[in-house]
Design a protein around this motif. Structure first.
Motif, short mmCIF file in Angstrom:
data_model
loop_
_atom_site.label_atom_id
_atom_site.label_comp_id
_atom_site.label_asym_id
_atom_site.label_seq_id
_atom_site.Cartn_x
_atom_site.Cartn_y
_atom_site.Cartn_z
N VAL A 28 0.84 -1.20 0.00
CA VAL A 28 0.00 0.00 0.00
C VAL A 28 0.88 1.25 0.00
O VAL A 28 0.68 2.18 -0.79
N VAL A 29 1.90 1.26 0.86
CA VAL A 29 2.79 2.43 0.94
C VAL A 29 3.50 2.62 -0.40
O VAL A 29 3.58 3.74 -0.92
N LEU A 30 3.97 1.51 -0.99
CA LEU A 30 4.69 1.60 -2.27
C LEU A 30 3.78 2.17 -3.35
O LEU A 30 4.19 3.06 -4.11
N LEU A 31 2.52 1.69 -3.43
CA LEU A 31 1.57 2.19 -4.43
C LEU A 31 1.31 3.68 -4.22
O LEU A 31 1.25 4.46 -5.19
N MET A 32 1.18 4.10 -2.95
CA MET A 32 0.93 5.51 -2.68
C MET A 32 2.11 6.37 -3.13
O MET A 32 1.92 7.45 -3.72
N VAL A 33 3.32 5.89 -2.86
CA VAL A 33 4.51 6.64 -3.27
C VAL A 33 4.57 6.74 -4.79
O VAL A 33 4.81 7.82 -5.35
N LEU A 34 4.30 5.61 -5.47
CA LEU A 34 4.33 5.61 -6.93
C LEU A 34 3.30 6.59 -7.49
O LEU A 34 3.59 7.35 -8.42
N ALA A 35 2.07 6.57 -6.90
CA ALA A 35 1.01 7.46 -7.36
C ALA A 35 1.43 8.92 -7.18
O ALA A 35 1.23 9.76 -8.07
N LEU A 36 2.04 9.22 -6.04
CA LEU A 36 2.48 10.59 -5.76
C LEU A 36 3.53 11.03 -6.78
O LEU A 36 3.47 12.14 -7.32
N VAL A 37 4.50 10.13 -7.03
CA VAL A 37 5.57 10.47 -7.98
C VAL A 37 4.98 10.70 -9.37
O VAL A 37 5.30 11.68 -10.05
N ALA A 38 4.05 9.80 -9.79
CA ALA A 38 3.43 9.93 -11.11
C ALA A 38 2.66 11.25 -11.21
O ALA A 38 2.76 11.97 -12.20
N PHE A 39 1.91 11.56 -10.14
CA PHE A 39 1.16 12.82 -10.13
C PHE A 39 2.10 14.01 -10.23
O PHE A 39 1.87 14.95 -11.00
N GLY A 40 3.21 13.94 -9.47
CA GLY A 40 4.19 15.03 -9.47
C GLY A 40 4.75 15.25 -10.86
O GLY A 40 4.85 16.39 -11.34
N ILE A 41 5.10 14.14 -11.55
CA ILE A 41 5.67 14.24 -12.89
C ILE A 41 4.63 14.84 -13.85
O ILE A 41 4.93 15.76 -14.62
N TRP A 42 3.39 14.31 -13.75
CA TRP A 42 2.33 14.80 -14.63
C TRP A 42 2.09 16.30 -14.41
O TRP A 42 1.98 17.09 -15.34
N PHE A 43 2.06 16.69 -13.12
CA PHE A 43 1.79 18.08 -12.77
C PHE A 43 2.88 19.00 -13.33
O PHE A 43 2.59 20.01 -13.98
#
Ligand SMILES: *[C@@H]1O[C@H](CO)[C@@H](O)[C@H](O)[C@H]1NC(C)=O
Length: 298
Positions: free
Chosen positions: A245-260
């Protein structure tokens, strides 16, 4: 002693220092230190002898000290008891008598006698005020991974002298060596009766059960802790789920950051600036001024 030896023992320099300290202490006390241990029940009177006192010495001066941990209190000197000992201690040259003792009186009582003509003697009494153990607290992990190590602890703070500990699984007393017992021969553990530590290494599937510990000293009845269940499981499922769960959350955050950052043109350089000119550069501004305003947009 055995534990110290296993850890390698004191180095030569430490040994030398210990010898020097020992020699200094011996010369100071004239090699006449006597030491004894006394156990007295709590809320009862206690006599503490001064073995250092010699009736033959002329004009002996007596001092009493109480040592507990790192604190040292001089409570009899110059022929007087200090507060709060005045009201509860009777002095005689050979003995001091407490009318009643509490657990706070546990500690070392040191009597030093100095005679005319530089005679000096010292005696010590380790007073243990007996207190029965209270109900111990067992620290047992709810789950343990098979093949790994699990540490169970038993804590009790009132008992005096310090209690020894035993462990039970599902009501059966655990022997010091599991191989000697038909019930525990599939288990691999060590237990330390002095610290109350029970270590499974490695945990096996047979170690699942309800565990409780028991504290005993020579005063009062043995006391049992509450029983706590430990489950031995193949893998730590809860830990893996949490990690994923923590790993997925980190990945989602990183992906969002890159997209943003990408959507705001952070990765685009001169090309993007050229495009923005169309929307926002006022005709009268210079190129330098535009770069400043556009940096506020990012
Ligand atoms: C110990 O292990 C053997 C073999 O797996 C098994 O048959 C036996 O029941 C176990 N004994 C206990 C006391 O759990």
């Amino acid at each position: 002693m055995a534990g110290a030896a296993r850890r390698g023992g004191p180095g030569p320099r430490r040994l030398l220092r210990l010898l020097l300290l020992g020699a200094a202490a011996a010369s100071l006390a004239g090699a006449q230190v006597t030491s004894e241990t006394r156990e007295v029940p709590e809320h009862k009177p206690a006599d503490i002898p001064c073995a250092a006192f010699r009736s033959g010495w002329s004009n002996p001066r007596i001092e009493w000290k109480f040592q507990k941990g790192s604190s040292l209190v001089l409570f009899y000197y110059g022929g007087e008891l200090t507060e709060p000992y005045k009201n509860r201690v009777q002095f005689s040259p050979t003995t001091i008598r407490f009318s009643t003792v509490t657990r706070a009186d546990t500690g070392k009582y040191i009597c030093e006698v100095v005679g005319d003509g530089s005679q000096i003697a010292k005696s010590e009494v380790n007073l243990i005020v007996q207190v029965p153990p209270s109900k111990p607290l067992a620290h047992v992990p709810a789950s343990a991974t098979i093949g790994s190590k699990a540490v169970l602890r038993c804590a009790e703070t009132d008992g005096s002298p310090p209690p020894t500990f035993r462990w039970y699984r599902d009501g059966a007393l655990m022997p010091p060596d599991p191989r000697t017992s038909p019930t525990f021969r599939n288990s691999s553990y060590t237990l330390d009766p002095a610290t109350g530590e029970l270590i499974f290494e490695p945990v096996s599937a047979f170690d699942t059960g309800d565990y409780y510990c028991e504290a005993t000293n020579n005063v009062g009845a043995p006391q049992k802790s509450d029983a706590i269940r430990m489950e031995a499981s193949e893998v730590n499922v809860g830990g893996i789920v949490a990690a994923v769960v923590v790993l997925l959350m980190v990945l989602a955050l990183v992906a969002f950051g890159i997209w943003f950052a990408y959507s705001r043109g952070f990765f685009q350089r001169k090309d993007a600036a050229g495009k923005k000119v169309i929307y926002s550069q006022p005709s009268h501004r210079s190129d330098g001024e535009f770069k400043q305003t556009s940096s506020f947009l990012v």
